[in-house]
Design a protein around this motif. Sequence first.
Motif, short mmCIF file in Angstrom:
data_model
loop_
_atom_site.label_atom_id
_atom_site.label_comp_id
_atom_site.label_asym_id
_atom_site.label_seq_id
_atom_site.Cartn_x
_atom_site.Cartn_y
_atom_site.Cartn_z
N ARG A 1 27.69 41.49 -21.15
CA ARG A 1 26.80 41.59 -20.67
C ARG A 1 25.58 42.74 -20.86
O ARG A 1 25.42 44.03 -21.47
CB ARG A 1 26.73 42.34 -18.97
N LEU A 2 24.73 42.19 -21.03
CA LEU A 2 23.33 42.97 -21.32
C LEU A 2 22.30 43.29 -20.20
O LEU A 2 22.75 43.00 -19.07
CB LEU A 2 22.49 41.83 -21.77
N ASP A 3 21.75 44.63 -20.13
CA ASP A 3 21.48 45.23 -19.34
C ASP A 3 19.58 44.42 -18.80
O ASP A 3 18.99 43.96 -19.35
CB ASP A 3 20.37 46.87 -20.35
N ASP A 4 19.81 43.99 -17.74
CA ASP A 4 19.05 43.63 -16.38
C ASP A 4 17.82 43.89 -16.15
O ASP A 4 17.12 43.17 -15.32
CB ASP A 4 19.71 42.31 -15.50
N SER A 5 17.54 45.20 -16.10
CA SER A 5 16.88 45.40 -15.95
C SER A 5 15.01 45.52 -15.72
O SER A 5 14.57 44.74 -15.28
CB SER A 5 16.50 47.57 -15.87
#
Length: 380
Positions: free
Chosen positions: A93-97
């Motif tokens: 999971r990558l940072d989705d901000s």
Amino acid sequence: MADAALPNQAAAGEGAKPNGRRKKLLGIIAVLVLIAAVIFGAYYLLVSRHYVSTDNAYVGADTASVTPMIAAQVASVAVADTQTVRKGTVLVRLDDSDARIAVAQAEADLARAQRQYGQTSATSTALAAQVEARDADIARARAQLVAAQADYERARLDLERRQRLAPNGAVSGEELSSATNAFATARANLELARAGVAQASSTRGQATGQLAANNALIRGTTAATAPEVLAAQAKLAQAKLDLERTVIRAPIDGVITRRNVQVGQRVAPGTALMLIVPLNQLYVDANFKEGQLDRVKVGQPVTLTSDLYGGDIEYHGRVIGFSGGTGSSFALIPAQNATGNWIKVVQRLPVRVALDPKELQAHPLRVGLSMDAEIDLRSH
């Protein structure tokens, strides 16, 4: 003399017995060798010549490289090396901000484009009303021109009549002067009316041009098919796709290997995070000597055994293709024979063998394991 000859005859008889046994033994050995040769020849003619085999074979697979499609920071890693995963399993999971902000911005741009289309459509309605109003202005200006034309003709006739009567003294100078002034006023009003018609026509032409330009922006489109709206929808779709790509999933079933990603690491598009080896889609590259391949054809059955399980477990596959060159020709540093080197080295050509997925499921293999392969040449 007779007594002396008896020991010599006894010795000769004793020496003949070993020689007879030796000849008999050699005869037996010769018969056995002949039988073995016949058996070997029969075995070769009936069985062996229909098979070619090699122990220079290794398990291979078309591995899947897991790479991100966007640049972001790694938020979590859900798998480890040697872990078995199914297709669709969440790996990273990558940072989705940033992706969420991009989606919100794209949604706002889409709403703005839709509103602008509605505004442009409403402007066309307003401009059409202006064109109708300019038509009314033209009609009014033309009516004023007709009235001014009538006034001008009346003033002209009145002036001409008084000018004819002036020499006889029938018309006073004041009346002549008034008629002259009235004629000048009527002529000025006529010119003014003509200018009014021209101005009304020009205003109508300007309104018509604005209406045509505005209609060109929306002609043949709707609120859902306008180019600006479609462009905004495409940007929104891209933003949503980037948001989905913050969750990296397994593209195939297999085992995780060479995982080299850590939490907090910032990754770029195309960075290799890990590999997935599909254990149910393995194949074998069997390196056969060039002299063994004259009768090998695609589709022929292959029996294989693995050093991992021993000869008790057999795998069954089929020849699906041949490499485009020998193993040495595709080596990192291909062998180059120097001038005068007359030693001929037998080359090996990789033959691709597909394995039965059910047998692989029952007895899993790993990439790189050694195999023994035997091809049945009787099938064409």
